[in-house]
Design a protein around this motif. Structure first.
Motif, mmCIF file in Angstrom:
data_model
loop_
_atom_site.group_PDB
_atom_site.id
_atom_site.type_symbol
_atom_site.label_atom_id
_atom_site.label_comp_id
_atom_site.label_asym_id
_atom_site.label_seq_id
_atom_site.Cartn_x
_atom_site.Cartn_y
_atom_site.Cartn_z
ATOM 1 N N GLY A 71 0.817 -1.198 0.000
ATOM 2 C CA GLY A 71 0.000 0.000 0.000
ATOM 3 C C GLY A 71 0.850 1.246 0.000
ATOM 4 N N ASN A 72 0.393 2.294 -0.698
ATOM 5 C CA ASN A 72 1.108 3.561 -0.765
ATOM 6 C C ASN A 72 0.804 4.357 0.499
ATOM 7 O OD1 ASN A 72 2.321 5.962 -1.395
ATOM 8 N ND2 ASN A 72 1.495 6.081 -3.467
ATOM 9 N N ALA A 73 1.806 4.524 1.360
ATOM 10 C CA ALA A 73 1.620 5.228 2.626
ATOM 11 C C ALA A 73 1.633 6.735 2.467
ATOM 12 C CB ALA A 73 2.712 4.807 3.611
ATOM 13 N N GLN A 74 1.965 7.229 1.274
ATOM 14 C CA GLN A 74 2.050 8.670 1.063
ATOM 15 C C GLN A 74 0.733 9.274 0.598
ATOM 16 O OE1 GLN A 74 5.354 9.075 -1.635
ATOM 17 N NE2 GLN A 74 6.885 8.820 -0.008
ATOM 18 N N VAL A 75 -0.306 8.461 0.474
ATOM 19 C CA VAL A 75 -1.642 8.956 0.138
ATOM 20 C C VAL A 75 -2.496 8.819 1.392
ATOM 21 C CG1 VAL A 75 -3.637 8.730 -1.380
ATOM 22 C CG2 VAL A 75 -1.345 8.227 -2.252
ATOM 23 N N PRO A 76 -2.677 9.900 2.160
ATOM 24 C CA PRO A 76 -3.398 9.790 3.446
ATOM 25 C C PRO A 76 -4.816 9.281 3.249
ATOM 26 C CG PRO A 76 -2.254 11.899 3.246
ATOM 27 C CD PRO A 76 -2.205 11.262 1.898
ATOM 28 N N SER A 77 -5.270 8.533 4.237
ATOM 29 C CA SER A 77 -6.634 8.004 4.312
ATOM 30 C C SER A 77 -6.898 6.901 3.291
ATOM 31 C CB SER A 77 -7.675 9.123 4.144
ATOM 32 O OG SER A 77 -7.510 10.093 5.168
ATOM 33 N N ALA A 78 -6.451 7.083 2.052
ATOM 34 C CA ALA A 78 -6.749 6.090 1.009
ATOM 35 C C ALA A 78 -5.825 4.882 1.104
ATOM 36 C CB ALA A 78 -6.644 6.727 -0.363
ATOM 37 N N PHE A 79 -4.500 5.132 1.245
ATOM 38 C CA PHE A 79 -3.494 4.059 1.280
ATOM 39 C C PHE A 79 -3.778 3.007 0.193
ATOM 40 C CE2 PHE A 79 -4.027 5.315 5.866
ATOM 41 C CZ PHE A 79 -2.922 6.144 5.908
ATOM 42 N N PRO A 80 -3.775 3.401 -1.096
ATOM 43 C CA PRO A 80 -4.176 2.468 -2.162
ATOM 44 C C PRO A 80 -3.154 1.357 -2.363
ATOM 45 C CG PRO A 80 -3.309 4.480 -3.115
ATOM 46 C CD PRO A 80 -3.378 4.724 -1.637
ATOM 47 N N VAL A 81 -3.638 0.221 -2.814
ATOM 48 C CA VAL A 81 -2.780 -0.921 -3.129
ATOM 49 C C VAL A 81 -2.057 -0.636 -4.439
ATOM 50 C CG1 VAL A 81 -2.724 -3.367 -3.736
ATOM 51 C CG2 VAL A 81 -4.236 -2.570 -1.917
ATOM 52 N N VAL A 82 -0.730 -0.721 -4.400
ATOM 53 C CA VAL A 82 0.067 -0.495 -5.605
ATOM 54 C C VAL A 82 0.637 -1.799 -6.157
ATOM 55 C CG1 VAL A 82 0.656 1.857 -4.949
ATOM 56 C CG2 VAL A 82 2.158 -0.031 -4.240
ATOM 57 N N TYR A 83 0.586 -2.858 -5.372
ATOM 58 C CA TYR A 83 1.043 -4.165 -5.862
ATOM 59 C C TYR A 83 0.315 -5.249 -5.095
ATOM 60 C CZ TYR A 83 3.851 -8.158 -7.200
ATOM 61 O OH TYR A 83 4.253 -9.370 -7.676
#
Length: 677
Positions: free
Chosen positions: A6-18
């Motif tokens: 998960g991308n920790a640099q997108v607050p609240s969303a934390f989208p899956v990148v892999y």
């Protein structure tokens, strides 16, 4: 291991990148369905998922903290399972949390066993905690290894370039060996392609070369006289005895060695093998293996010393057995080069032996008077070791034993004096090599008519050998360095182009790096140009083979063969270097991309949206028709990436051949895309 990043640099969303393949297998969701969702995987929650653990997990993500817990999650099919969930923050070089590594482990079986007895529940839970922790730590290590492989940022560019240049001019990867299926064979039968037979053939080759060197020398040089005395037959050497034993053993083994019939089958039946050998090389091998030296060692005199050496010349016919085996080595340039030089050296040795024999006969041909113009006489005069006649029937008052030139003797004897055998052979070899490679230098020349005829024949043979041997050597050397010459030529053209158009240094570096990378990938071969002369039917079959990794995806399941052939002709190879953009935001998407190797990242405004690896499909949903659409993110290479691109026009032509498949394709595409651009 089963994990998502998960991308920790997108607050609240934390989208899956892999999303790993193991996670997809565990949950039943495809990668396209997981990407860009929250890495807390709330889509796996259900009625029995603990609300407390949900809040703790969410708080850990917001505070960039680690988390570990056991909770009930639900697969896509709705089946619940116990999961050991672990969240590990991953920091970048700035000591900032950049990614979350969220690992999942199915512990349903352990939980089921632990609920059977409430008394032993605590002990079992502790044991599970220890075992599960151990397995989880191993899973975490594997996940980090995968993450390290995916993130090309940790790889040093200098090291990558060093490996790249080594690939351009270094050792070629060895080709896979041809494996023959194990077959049942009768006892005491040797397979002609076995390791023992290959080693034995090498030993026989060395013995044959030994015969090719020693037999002409023994016939032409060893049968002469030394210091006027006839050559006495000495005991045979150990090497000669070993060669005769090897030749006799080779006959025995050939009676038990398989062969390939005209129909292409391996013949294993002993009688058929024996008949085949008797009708083939057996007569030649039998004559070559006559044990003259063994009989001489046993003091059995069958023929004279000279006659034995003349009969041993028949062994040179074993060289004919080497001719059928040369084809298997013709593809190896270094082996062909060595064989050509060995053949040339053997020919020079034979010519030297013949030249020495001829000079010796010229000296001994005039017993009444000393020869004056033979090449051996000229050599003896230069070395100040002249020949002289020995007198026989000397009187008692003669000087000594009558061997001096001034002895009081009647009648003529043999020739004495002359150059040593070593000097005479070296001079003969010098004449042979100078005559075969050029026209000689005149310091060793033909004087008599017989010597001139021999020299003419030697020069004719030398001209032929010069054309055959050295012509092949030149072709082999050029073939060895053909690709290197082409690489340097293309590099010079590229440098000239950069210099003429004054291309800036950063762009120059990118151009040269891309050229070197693509050269390593295809070795400078233009596939389109190479296959252009082939018929379209054959090109389609080749394209199906080359791009089967892409066309065997579930996305293309159910397509007719004609549709697949049309699609394969539209697939093109693509390559991307580290840091290079494959697709820029706002560009028209003209193709679907399949990542064969390497890692790429999807970016928007500097934020990582996805990390793509081997087997991922990049593109966009076609909707009603395969028309070009604009990309809403950048796609950049993290490592050296090899891709296959399927152009939208070629895709439309292929889908038009199979309307039923076209409808299914458009429905599957959104689910199969690893990331929808």
């Amino acid at each position: 291991s089963n994990f998502v990043l998960g991308n920790a640099q997108v607050p609240s969303a934390f989208p899956v990148v892999y999303c790993s393949d193991g996670f997809c297998d565990l949950t039943g969701f495809s990668r396209a369905e997981v990407m860009q969702r929250c890495c807390a995987c709330s889509f796996l929650y259900g009625p029995d998922t603990s609300e407390l653990l949900r809040q703790q997990l969410r708080r850990a993500l917001d505070e960039h903290q680690a988390f570990k817990g056991e909770l009930i999650l639900y697969r896509k099919s709705g089946v619940p399972f116990w999961c050991l969930l672990d969240v590990v923050p991953i920091k970048n070089e700035k000591d900032e949390v950049a990614l979350f590594l969220v690992s999942h482990k199915d512990i349903t079986s352990t939980k089921s066993r632990s609920g059977a007895d409430s008394t032993k529940d605590t002990g079992r839970r502790r044991r599970f905690s220890r075992a599960g922790g151990k397995g989880f730590n191993a899973s975490r290590r594997r996940s980090r290894a995968v993450l390290y492989h995916l993130s090309g940022h940790l790889q040093k560019q200098r090291k990558s370039k060093h490996k790249l240049r080594k690939g351009v001019f270094g050792d070629k990867p060895s080709l896979p060996e041809y494996k023959v299926a194990a077959i049942r064979k009768p006892p005491l039968i040797l397979l002609h392609y076995g390791a023992f037979k290959a080693g034995w053939d090498g030993l026989i080759l060395l013995a044959t070369l030994y015969v090719a060197v020693t037999v002409p020398y023994s016939v032409c040089v060893g049968t002469g006289t030394q210091e006027g005395l006839p050559a006495a037959r000495g005991p045979p050497s150990a090497c000669d005895l070993c060669v005769e034993i090897l030749f006799m053993l080779d006959i025995i083994l050939n009676f038990r060695t398989t062969f390939v019939s005209k129909s292409g089958q391996v013949v294993l039946e002993p009688r058929a093998v024996a008949r085949h050998y008797l009708a083939g090389w057996f007569p030649l091998d039998l004559v070559a293996a006559l044990p003259f030296d063994l009989l001489a060692a046993c003091q059995v005199n069958v023929v004279s010393y000279v006659g034995a050496h003349l009969l041993k010349t028949v062994r040179l016919l074993r060289l004919l057995r080497l001719l059928p085996n040369l084809d298997r080595y013709s593809q190896y340039s270094a082996v062909v080069l060595v064989l050509l030089m060995v053949v040339f050296g053997l020919l020079a040795h034979w010519v030297a032996c013949g030249w020495f024999f001829l000079g010796q006969r010229e000296v001994e041909g005039s017993p009444a008077a000393l020869p004056e113009i033979g090449w051996l006489q000229e050599l003896a005069r230069r070395l100040e070791t002249p020949y002289y006649l020995a007198r026989r029937n000397c009187s008692a008052g003669g000087a000594g034993n009558g061997t001096g030139p001034g002895a009081n003797c009647s009648g003529s004897g043999g020739l004495l004096g002359g150059p040593s055998l070593r000097s005479a052979y070296i001079t003969s070899l010098y004449f042979a090599l100078s005559s075969l490679t050029s026209v000689g230098f005149g310091n060793v020349s033909a004087n008599t008519d017989t010597e001139k005829i021999f020299s003419i024949c030697t020069m004719l043979v030398g001209a032929l050998m010069h054309a055959v041997v050295f012509g092949n050597v030149t072709a082999i050397i050029q073939r060895l360095y053909a690709r290197r010459f082409l690489y340097h030529s293309r590099t010079r053209d590229l440098h000239d182009y950069i210099r003429i158009h004054r291309i800036p240094r950063p762009l120059k570096r990118r151009i040269l790096e891309y050229f070197q990378s693509t050269w390593v990938a295809n070795n400078g071969i233009d596939t389109a140009e190479l296959l252009q002369s082939l018929p379209e039917e054959l090109r389609a079959d080749i394209a199906l083979h080359l791009h089967k990794e892409l066309l065997q995806l579930p996305l293309f399941a159910g397509a007719s063969r004609g549709c697949l052939r049309a699609l394969s002709l539209g697939v093109r190879p693509a390559f991307c270097t580290p840091g290079e953009l494959l697709i820029r935001r706002g560009d028209a998407l003209q193709a679907l991309y399949f990542l064969r190797s390497g890692s790429m990242e999807v970016l928007r405004d500097g934020v990582v949206l996805a990390i793509l690896g081997k087997g991922d499909l990049i593109g966009c949903d076609l909707g009603g028709s395969p028309r070009a659409r604009r990309a809403r993110a950048d796609v950049r290479g993290l490592t050296y990436c090899a891709l296959r691109s399927l152009g939208l026009p070629a895709l439309a032509e292929g889908l038009a051949l199979d309307p039923d498949f076209a409808r299914a394709f458009r429905q599957r595409l959104p689910r199969e895309l690893s990331y929808d651009l």
